[in-house]
Design a protein around this motif. Structure first.
Motif, short mmCIF file in Angstrom:
data_model
loop_
_atom_site.label_atom_id
_atom_site.label_comp_id
_atom_site.label_asym_id
_atom_site.label_seq_id
_atom_site.Cartn_x
_atom_site.Cartn_y
_atom_site.Cartn_z
N ALA A 34 -5.61 1.96 -35.71
CA ALA A 34 -5.76 3.34 -33.92
C ALA A 34 -5.48 4.83 -34.58
CB ALA A 34 -4.89 2.70 -33.16
N PRO A 35 -6.05 5.67 -33.89
CA PRO A 35 -5.27 7.29 -34.81
C PRO A 35 -3.96 7.71 -33.83
CG PRO A 35 -7.29 6.67 -33.09
CD PRO A 35 -7.47 6.11 -33.46
N GLY A 36 -3.39 7.91 -34.45
CA GLY A 36 -2.22 8.56 -33.41
C GLY A 36 -0.81 8.11 -34.06
N PRO A 37 -0.46 8.42 -33.73
CA PRO A 37 1.36 8.03 -33.78
C PRO A 37 1.86 6.24 -33.73
CG PRO A 37 1.64 9.19 -32.18
CD PRO A 37 0.31 9.17 -32.57
N PRO A 74 -8.24 13.02 -18.70
CA PRO A 74 -9.04 12.80 -18.63
C PRO A 74 -11.13 12.68 -18.43
CG PRO A 74 -8.27 10.94 -18.21
CD PRO A 74 -7.45 12.17 -17.99
N GLU A 75 -10.91 13.33 -17.47
CA GLU A 75 -12.25 14.19 -16.80
C GLU A 75 -12.63 15.37 -17.96
OE1 GLU A 75 -9.31 13.52 -14.86
OE2 GLU A 75 -9.61 12.05 -14.17
N ASP A 83 -12.65 8.59 -30.64
CA ASP A 83 -11.55 8.50 -31.54
C ASP A 83 -10.79 10.20 -30.56
OD1 ASP A 83 -11.93 6.71 -32.39
OD2 ASP A 83 -12.01 8.12 -34.14
N ALA A 84 -11.34 11.37 -30.41
CA ALA A 84 -10.47 12.30 -29.89
C ALA A 84 -9.82 11.35 -27.93
CB ALA A 84 -11.52 13.05 -29.26
N ARG A 85 -10.44 11.12 -27.26
CA ARG A 85 -10.56 10.41 -25.96
C ARG A 85 -8.60 9.43 -25.90
NH1 ARG A 85 -15.07 9.59 -25.29
NH2 ARG A 85 -15.54 7.03 -25.40
N ARG A 86 -8.90 9.13 -27.04
CA ARG A 86 -8.12 8.04 -27.26
C ARG A 86 -6.18 8.68 -28.07
NH1 ARG A 86 -4.51 4.08 -27.54
NH2 ARG A 86 -3.67 3.17 -29.59
#
Length: 119
Positions: A34-37, A74-75, A83-86
């Motif tokens: 998963a992307p992110g920290p 989110p809207e 990935d960008a939404r995650r």
């Protein structure tokens, strides 16, 4: 038990062991991380996340919190990829945690009155 049955049983055990030890990990590790920290990285200071000074007052913290939440809502990001939404979801969690830390440090609750009777 005949020797043929014994060979079939041993062959089945060997084949099962091979499937579980070699093939299963290959199939299981196909997904990307998963992307992110990382989940357990320490949070950065709340004032850095919200973009304020460490000695900001309640109204400044509230305004910065609302602006950051709106930026990653989110809207607004619905048309972007998964990935960008995650990443945006992780950022919103970080913003919420920073706001909660700011309220704790300032000695305020989430309500407008700022008086927590149950503390």
């Amino acid at each position: 038990m005949t020797s043929t049955e014994f060979i079939v049983i041993v062959g089945g055990l060997v084949l099962g062991y091979w499937l579980v030890s070699v093939v299963w990990p290959l199939l299981r590790d196909r997904g990307e991380p998963a992307p992110g920290p990382a989940l357990f990285d320490p949070d950065p200071p709340w004032h850095q996340v919200l973009g304020t000074h460490a000695d900001a007052d309640r109204s400044t913290v509230d305004a910065a919190y609302r602006a950051k939440r709106d930026e990653y809502s989110p809207e607004r990001l619905a048309a972007l990829g998964r990935d960008a939404r995650r990443q945006a979801q992780l950022r919103i969690i970080q913003i919420d945690r920073a706001y909660a830390a700011a309220m704790r440090e300032l000695g305020l609750g989430r309500g407008d009155g700022g008086d927590d009777a149950d503390r």
